[in-house]
Design a protein around this motif. Sequence first.
Motif, PDB file in Angstrom:
ATOM      1  N   ARG A  52       4.500   1.971   0.308  1.00 44.37           N
ATOM      2  CA  ARG A  52       3.306   1.754  -0.519  1.00 44.37           C
ATOM      3  C   ARG A  52       2.254   0.975   0.257  1.00 44.37           C
ATOM      4  O   ARG A  52       2.561   0.136   1.098  1.00 44.37           O
ATOM      5  CB  ARG A  52       3.658   0.960  -1.782  1.00 44.37           C
ATOM      6  N   ARG A  53       0.978   1.238  -0.086  1.00 47.80           N
ATOM      7  CA  ARG A  53      -0.135   0.559   0.595  1.00 47.80           C
ATOM      8  C   ARG A  53      -0.087  -0.954   0.412  1.00 47.80           C
ATOM      9  O   ARG A  53      -0.304  -1.710   1.357  1.00 47.80           O
ATOM     10  CB  ARG A  53      -1.481   1.100   0.097  1.00 47.80           C
ATOM     11  N   ALA A  56       2.571  -2.432   2.578  1.00 45.32           N
ATOM     12  CA  ALA A  56       2.194  -2.416   3.997  1.00 45.32           C
ATOM     13  C   ALA A  56       1.236  -3.559   4.318  1.00 45.32           C
ATOM     14  O   ALA A  56       1.426  -4.297   5.298  1.00 45.32           O
ATOM     15  CB  ALA A  56       1.565  -1.072   4.354  1.00 45.32           C
ATOM     16  N   ARG A  57       0.209  -3.720   3.500  1.00 44.07           N
ATOM     17  CA  ARG A  57      -0.750  -4.809   3.730  1.00 44.07           C
ATOM     18  C   ARG A  57      -0.070  -6.173   3.605  1.00 44.07           C
ATOM     19  O   ARG A  57      -0.315  -7.080   4.405  1.00 44.07           O
ATOM     20  CB  ARG A  57      -1.920  -4.701   2.753  1.00 44.07           C
ATOM     21  N   TYR A  77      -2.207  -3.271  10.329  1.00 38.87           N
ATOM     22  CA  TYR A  77      -1.692  -2.271   9.380  1.00 38.87           C
ATOM     23  C   TYR A  77      -2.670  -1.112   9.299  1.00 38.87           C
ATOM     24  O   TYR A  77      -3.853  -1.237   9.629  1.00 38.87           O
ATOM     25  CB  TYR A  77      -1.448  -2.877   8.001  1.00 38.87           C
ATOM     26  N   ARG A  78      -2.145   0.021   8.883  1.00 39.49           N
ATOM     27  CA  ARG A  78      -2.961   1.205   8.666  1.00 39.49           C
ATOM     28  C   ARG A  78      -2.430   1.914   7.421  1.00 39.49           C
ATOM     29  O   ARG A  78      -1.262   2.306   7.365  1.00 39.49           O
ATOM     30  CB  ARG A  78      -2.895   2.137   9.867  1.00 39.49           C
ATOM     31  N   VAL A  79      -3.284   2.018   6.418  1.00 37.75           N
ATOM     32  CA  VAL A  79      -2.968   2.737   5.186  1.00 37.75           C
ATOM     33  C   VAL A  79      -4.103   3.724   4.940  1.00 37.75           C
ATOM     34  O   VAL A  79      -5.113   3.699   5.641  1.00 37.75           O
ATOM     35  CB  VAL A  79      -2.804   1.768   3.984  1.00 37.75           C
ATOM     36  N   ARG A  80      -3.954   4.572   3.941  1.00 31.49           N
ATOM     37  CA  ARG A  80      -4.989   5.571   3.658  1.00 31.49           C
ATOM     38  C   ARG A  80      -6.329   4.880   3.402  1.00 31.49           C
ATOM     39  O   ARG A  80      -6.429   3.953   2.601  1.00 31.49           O
ATOM     40  CB  ARG A  80      -4.586   6.405   2.441  1.00 31.49           C
ATOM     41  N   GLU A  82      -7.955   2.767   5.073  1.00 29.68           N
ATOM     42  CA  GLU A  82      -8.107   1.367   5.472  1.00 29.68           C
ATOM     43  C   GLU A  82      -7.238   1.078   6.693  1.00 29.68           C
ATOM     44  O   GLU A  82      -6.083   1.479   6.758  1.00 29.68           O
ATOM     45  CB  GLU A  82      -7.689   0.452   4.315  1.00 29.68           C
ATOM     46  N   SER A  83      -7.821   0.364   7.647  1.00 21.94           N
ATOM     47  CA  SER A  83      -7.086  -0.005   8.842  1.00 21.94           C
ATOM     48  C   SER A  83      -7.535  -1.392   9.282  1.00 21.94           C
ATOM     49  O   SER A  83      -8.715  -1.719   9.219  1.00 21.94           O
ATOM     50  CB  SER A  83      -7.362   1.013   9.957  1.00 21.94           C
ATOM     51  N   THR A  95       2.031   3.368   6.170  1.00 19.43           N
ATOM     52  CA  THR A  95       2.659   4.064   5.046  1.00 19.43           C
ATOM     53  C   THR A  95       3.189   5.412   5.523  1.00 19.43           C
ATOM     54  O   THR A  95       2.879   5.873   6.627  1.00 19.43           O
ATOM     55  CB  THR A  95       1.644   4.291   3.916  1.00 19.43           C
ATOM     56  N   VAL A  98       0.416   7.882   6.534  1.00 20.41           N
ATOM     57  CA  VAL A  98      -0.193   7.567   7.833  1.00 20.41           C
ATOM     58  C   VAL A  98       0.739   7.993   8.960  1.00 20.41           C
ATOM     59  O   VAL A  98       0.292   8.546   9.967  1.00 20.41           O
ATOM     60  CB  VAL A  98      -0.550   6.072   7.924  1.00 20.41           C
TER      61      VAL A  98
END
Length: 113
Positions: A52-53, A56-57, A77-80, A82-83, A95, A98
């Motif tokens: 989950r985003r 991850a964050r 971190y890299r999520v949909r 957002e990086s 995630t 990603v």
Amino acid sequence: IVSALSACKNVVLQAPPGAGKTTMVPLAILADANQKDTWLGSEGLVLVLQPRRIAARSAAARMAENLNESLGGRIGYRVRHESNTGKNTRVLVVTDGVLISMLRSDSSLRNVK
């Protein structure tokens, strides 16, 4: 764990929730890489997968906090959509989506150790 990874790149880690699999193991690998020339190398990237985003964050923020660093330095971190990474990022929390995108771009994930 670090010595097991030095001997074999594939290690299965099983531990109860809260044991530090997500936040402590990547930092131990990073610390070992900083102390000596290891299999991680100077350009290697430790990839941490979170489903989950928010997870991850949060995991990336916790690791950066443990190192007294800002996100986007050695920990990112890299999520949909957002990086938060930088040129010195060595531990990257991503995630599932990603990771799939990364595999589409580079199926061997050359710099991921």
